[in-house]
Write an enzyme that holds these catalytic residues in place. Structure first.
Site, PDB file in Angstrom:
ATOM      1  N   TYR A  36     -21.792 -34.099  24.291  1.00 28.62           N
ATOM      2  CA  TYR A  36     -21.218 -34.654  25.516  1.00 28.62           C
ATOM      3  C   TYR A  36     -20.253 -35.810  25.246  1.00 28.62           C
ATOM      4  O   TYR A  36     -19.586 -36.288  26.166  1.00 28.62           O
ATOM      5  CB  TYR A  36     -22.331 -35.175  26.427  1.00 28.62           C
ATOM      6  CG  TYR A  36     -23.278 -34.116  26.927  1.00 28.62           C
ATOM      7  CD1 TYR A  36     -22.872 -33.160  27.848  1.00 28.62           C
ATOM      8  CD2 TYR A  36     -24.596 -34.070  26.469  1.00 28.62           C
ATOM      9  CE1 TYR A  36     -23.749 -32.190  28.316  1.00 28.62           C
ATOM     10  CE2 TYR A  36     -25.485 -33.105  26.933  1.00 28.62           C
ATOM     11  CZ  TYR A  36     -25.052 -32.172  27.849  1.00 28.62           C
ATOM     12  OH  TYR A  36     -25.929 -31.209  28.306  1.00 28.62           O
ATOM     13  N   HIS A  41     -17.117 -36.238  31.872  1.00 24.76           N
ATOM     14  CA  HIS A  41     -18.257 -36.826  32.583  1.00 24.76           C
ATOM     15  C   HIS A  41     -18.787 -38.076  31.875  1.00 24.76           C
ATOM     16  O   HIS A  41     -19.509 -38.860  32.480  1.00 24.76           O
ATOM     17  CB  HIS A  41     -19.377 -35.773  32.664  1.00 24.76           C
ATOM     18  CG  HIS A  41     -20.139 -35.786  33.948  1.00 24.76           C
ATOM     19  ND1 HIS A  41     -19.620 -36.241  35.151  1.00 24.76           N
ATOM     20  CD2 HIS A  41     -21.406 -35.373  34.249  1.00 24.76           C
ATOM     21  CE1 HIS A  41     -20.519 -36.106  36.111  1.00 24.76           C
ATOM     22  NE2 HIS A  41     -21.618 -35.600  35.588  1.00 24.76           N
ATOM     23  N   ASN A  87     -28.317 -37.414  35.775  1.00 25.79           N
ATOM     24  CA  ASN A  87     -28.978 -37.222  37.069  1.00 25.79           C
ATOM     25  C   ASN A  87     -30.135 -38.177  37.333  1.00 25.79           C
ATOM     26  O   ASN A  87     -30.629 -38.240  38.453  1.00 25.79           O
ATOM     27  CB  ASN A  87     -29.482 -35.776  37.196  1.00 25.79           C
ATOM     28  CG  ASN A  87     -28.335 -34.778  37.208  1.00 25.79           C
ATOM     29  OD1 ASN A  87     -27.173 -35.145  37.134  1.00 25.79           O
ATOM     30  ND2 ASN A  87     -28.667 -33.514  37.309  1.00 25.79           N
ATOM     31  N   ASN A 133     -23.992 -36.764  40.969  1.00 25.83           N
ATOM     32  CA  ASN A 133     -25.449 -36.840  40.849  1.00 25.83           C
ATOM     33  C   ASN A 133     -25.949 -38.163  40.278  1.00 25.83           C
ATOM     34  O   ASN A 133     -27.035 -38.626  40.629  1.00 25.83           O
ATOM     35  CB  ASN A 133     -25.970 -35.679  40.014  1.00 25.83           C
ATOM     36  CG  ASN A 133     -25.873 -34.353  40.740  1.00 25.83           C
ATOM     37  OD1 ASN A 133     -25.956 -34.311  41.970  1.00 25.83           O
ATOM     38  ND2 ASN A 133     -25.671 -33.278  40.007  1.00 25.83           N
TER      39      ASN A 133
END
Length: 208
Positions: A36, A41, A87, A133
């Protein structure tokens, strides 16, 4: 004697309150793990990493996240990269706010924003989660929508039904070329937020 101890206690309480007002929790949102690291994000992590690189700071893994400290002109910046995954970001935010006794107005959340063109930066003092989220969980844990958030534009250049793939994909070659300057500008915004205040910082940086 009782009066003396009461005065000492009040003085101690006052000092603690003043110290709390000089602390700031700067939270970059993202997902942990190498896969990631360079995704859209994870811009929150990337901005904090840029700040750390410039100031030779080291993040250490502590409860619910990686933490680094930075002091400037009598202010203490507590940088947090939650390790709870996006989240569940609110759990880490609430824990560190409480642990360090940091007032809500000294919290800054850094997040990606699909509704802003690439590299556009915008500071707001309140608002909805916008379908994000991470912000949704923070809002639920803090029980308020009134907290400072620094939105970094990643644009909405994706086809219908591809939003998740888009935010979890890496920057394009053109975006990579312009990212360094945008990261440096983001570092300036964070310093301004702490030293000059949210209103001055909004006037100076929003849309720039």
């Amino acid at each position: 004697m009782y009066s003396f101890f009461r005065t000492v206690f009040k003085r101690k309480q006052y000092v603690e309150e003043q110290d709390s007002m000089k602390k700031y929790l700067i939270v970059g949102l993202g997902n942990i793990g190498e896969k990631y690291a360079n995704t859209r994000h994870n811009i929150g992590f990337k901005i904090l990493d840029r700040f750390a690189d410039q100031e030779a700071l080291t993040f250490e893994t502590q409860k619910l996240g990686d933490v680094a400290l930075y002091k400037l002109k009598g202010r203490t910046f507590i940088f947090l990269k939650p390790n709870t995954f996006m989240n569940l970001s609110g759990k880490a935010v609430l824990y560190w706010l409480t642990k360090e006794k940091i007032p809500l107005e000294n919290l800054l959340i850094i997040t990606d924003d699909l509704n802003l063109s690439f590299g556009t930066i915008r500071l707001k003092t309140k608002g909805s989660d916008g379908g994000h989220n991470g912000l949704k969980d923070i809002q639920e844990k803090l029980n308020t929508t009134i907290y400072n958030r620094f939105r970094f534009g990643i644009s909405d250049a994706f086809s219908k039904g591809k939003q998740i793939d888009y935010v979890l994909s890496e920057w394009t070659e053109d975006e990579q070329k312009n990212l360094k300057e945008r990261l440096d500008k983001s570092v300036e915004l964070i310093k301004s937020f702490v030293l000059a205040g949210v209103n001055t910082t909004m006037n100076t940086f929003n849309g720039k």
